[in-house]
Design an enzyme around this catalytic site. Sequence first.
Site: not given
Ligand code: CAA
Length: 257
Positions: A113, A133, A65, A110
């Site tokens: 999921e 999460e 998400a 998500g």
């Molecule tokens: N939401 C919004 N933006 C996201 C994102 C997310 N879930 N995942 C990545 N991005 C964005 C980053 O903010 C970044 O944007 P900027 O270039 O503007 O800074 C861009 O995508 C590239 O990401 P990274 O620079 O972080 O890339 P990386 O290779 O260093 O890391 C990653 C990759 C490990 C996937 C890391 O981005 C990460 O940990 N992302 C979050 C993953 C996460 O926690 N997902 C769960 C979300 S909660 C959820 O989904 C709730 C639910 O149950 C529905």
Amino acid sequence: MTWDTITLDIDDDVARITVDRPEQLNALTVDTLEAIEEGLTEAAAADARAVVLAGAGEKAFIAGADISYMVDLSTPEAQAYAELGHRVADAIESFPAPVIAAVDGYALGGGCELALACDLRIADESAVFGQTEIDLGIIPGWGGTQRLPALVGDETARRLIFLGERIDADTAAECGLVGEVVADDALDDRVDELAETLASQSATAIRAAKEALNAAGDGPAATGLALERRTCAGLFGTHDQREGMQAFLEKRDAAFE
Ligand code: CAA
């Protein structure tokens, strides 16, 4: 119909929905979720006999998400977002033909999921799965607490959800989260081949088999899914949710209470 956040291609009875926000690793905004839902409706109207769900770019299937959207949500807003995520997962699960998740790169939160709601999951060697999460001060909100244990067993699901562990494709295959792992450059061909085979079967029999499998006693319970939506939404506004998401956006470690 066309969308900014997904593409839909229908060819030879196979529909391919590709989430198309590669710069954000295909994170799911409200618009993106609504587009997937509409794409599935369009695929059903076109009598697609198999659907492929994929993510654009090399790095991610779907990184979850959209955290920048979620960071300041109130509980009622988070509940509405969870309802939308559940609607999309349910639309995948009840689609009248098999849906294959073609997972390259990250399938987190998500994203994992939505893959869980698919009938089959094929990953390439670089895929990474996780219900991460907990790192954001919340819990899976789009069906993970119910569908993950059904696939991998209760203990493994608890480890993945409590620890937010990220696992590679081979580990995901070992625990039953994916059915098949292929080389990085072989994913599209293998998924296309499987989708074509599925599309060549009796659509009536496949649909009946899917309905019967979905009704199996160990499938996701409606009450559990409703509890998950309420509980996840209830965490919005807590210190740990605000801090966990703010820390991600500021690229620092979270300081939880
Ligand atoms: N939401 C919004 N933006 C996201 C994102 C997310 N879930 N995942 C990545 N991005 C964005 C980053 O903010 C970044 O944007 P900027 O270039 O503007 O800074 C861009 O995508 C590239 O990401 P990274 O620079 O972080 O890339 P990386 O290779 O260093 O890391 C990653 C990759 C490990 C996937 C890391 O981005 C990460 O940990 N992302 C979050 C993953 C996460 O926690 N997902 C769960 C979300 S909660 C959820 O989904 C709730 C639910 O149950 C529905």
